[in-house]
Design an enzyme around this catalytic site. Structure first.
Site, PDB file in Angstrom:
ATOM      1  N   SER A 150       0.786  -1.234   0.000  1.00  0.00           N
ATOM      2  CA  SER A 150       0.000   0.000   0.000  1.00  0.00           C
ATOM      3  C   SER A 150       0.817   1.282   0.000  1.00  0.00           C
ATOM      4  O   SER A 150       0.269   2.356  -0.222  1.00  0.00           O
ATOM      5  CB  SER A 150      -0.936   0.015   1.216  1.00  0.00           C
ATOM      6  OG  SER A 150      -0.205  -0.136   2.414  1.00  0.00           O
ATOM      7  N   THR A 151       2.115   1.202   0.250  1.00  0.00           N
ATOM      8  CA  THR A 151       2.913   2.432   0.315  1.00  0.00           C
ATOM      9  C   THR A 151       4.044   2.414  -0.709  1.00  0.00           C
ATOM     10  O   THR A 151       4.530   1.356  -1.097  1.00  0.00           O
ATOM     11  CB  THR A 151       3.533   2.632   1.712  1.00  0.00           C
ATOM     12  OG1 THR A 151       4.524   1.615   1.942  1.00  0.00           O
ATOM     13  CG2 THR A 151       2.466   2.531   2.798  1.00  0.00           C
TER      14      THR A 151
END
Length: 214
Positions: free
Chosen positions: A11-12
């Protein structure tokens, strides 16, 4: 040999750059696949959250799985952890229903969900039952609140409009899908009704009628 889609997600941007998390997911899936004699085809979404199913590689994987069984070259999708696939019980329930209709497997290794096995199917059915119960409880509470507001002479509600993109997707699906299959696919894609609720066959029929009359 059975071929499965191995779905990975981070997600990052930091995870994308460093590779942290991806290696662990891939290793977990590969070990599970080796134990079951599966080949794995990898799909990866980088830097994207699981708040919805609107992720390019996940949608590509679902599209590949949606092909009719006789022409399909993959048997299902496997993730190391459920939250790599979805953080929403409702969305995951929609995926499970779609898999049941189209006859492909869903495997979430961390939860013991493996719909290619009897035990895994049982776990999946329990999760879908919980999701359905949660929807019914929320609906009942909303109904009670609206009735109370009506008795007090207060209006409770909002004007909701279905996004054109969702309406277009519904029309497209109905060209080749039943009402129930359309509802399952819309839920699996993270699309919701104008009021934000999951789709049902009845809702699809009502919305289709309104769209045709518009």
């Amino acid at each position: 040999m059975t071929t499965m889609i191995g779905y990975l997600r981070v997600s990052t941007e930091e995870q994308v750059t460093s590779g942290l998390g991806l290696a662990a997911q891939r290793d977990t899936i590969q070990r599970y696949a080796d134990a079951h004699g599966w080949d794995v085809i990898w799909y990866l979404d980088e830097g994207l959250s699981a708040k919805s199913l609107a992720r390019p590689q996940l949608q590509a994987a679902l599209a590949r799985l949606h092909i009719i069984p006789k022409r399909r070259d993959v048997a299902g999708i496997v993730v190391a952890k459920l939250d790599r696939l979805s953080r929403s019980v409702h969305d995951f329930s929609g995926i499970l229903k779609l898999a049941a209709v189209r006859k492909w497997s869903v495997v979430a290794i961390d939860l013991g969900v493996d719909t290619s096995t009897p035990t895994g199917k049982l776990v999946a059915n329990v999760m879908m039952s919980v999701a359905e119960w949660e929807r019914e409880v929320i609906g009942e509470r909303t109904s009670v609140a609206m009735q109370a507001a009506k008795r007090q002479g207060r209006h409770m509600g909002r004007v909701s409009i279905l996004p054109q993109s969702t309406g277009d997707r519904l029309r497209s699906l109905r060209a080749t899908h039943t009402l129930a299959e359309t509802a399952v696919q819309l839920n699996a894609e993270g699309l919701r009704t104008a009021t934000g609720e999951p789709w049902s066959a009845n809702t699809v029929a009502k919305v289709q009628t309104r769209l045709l009359a518009a």
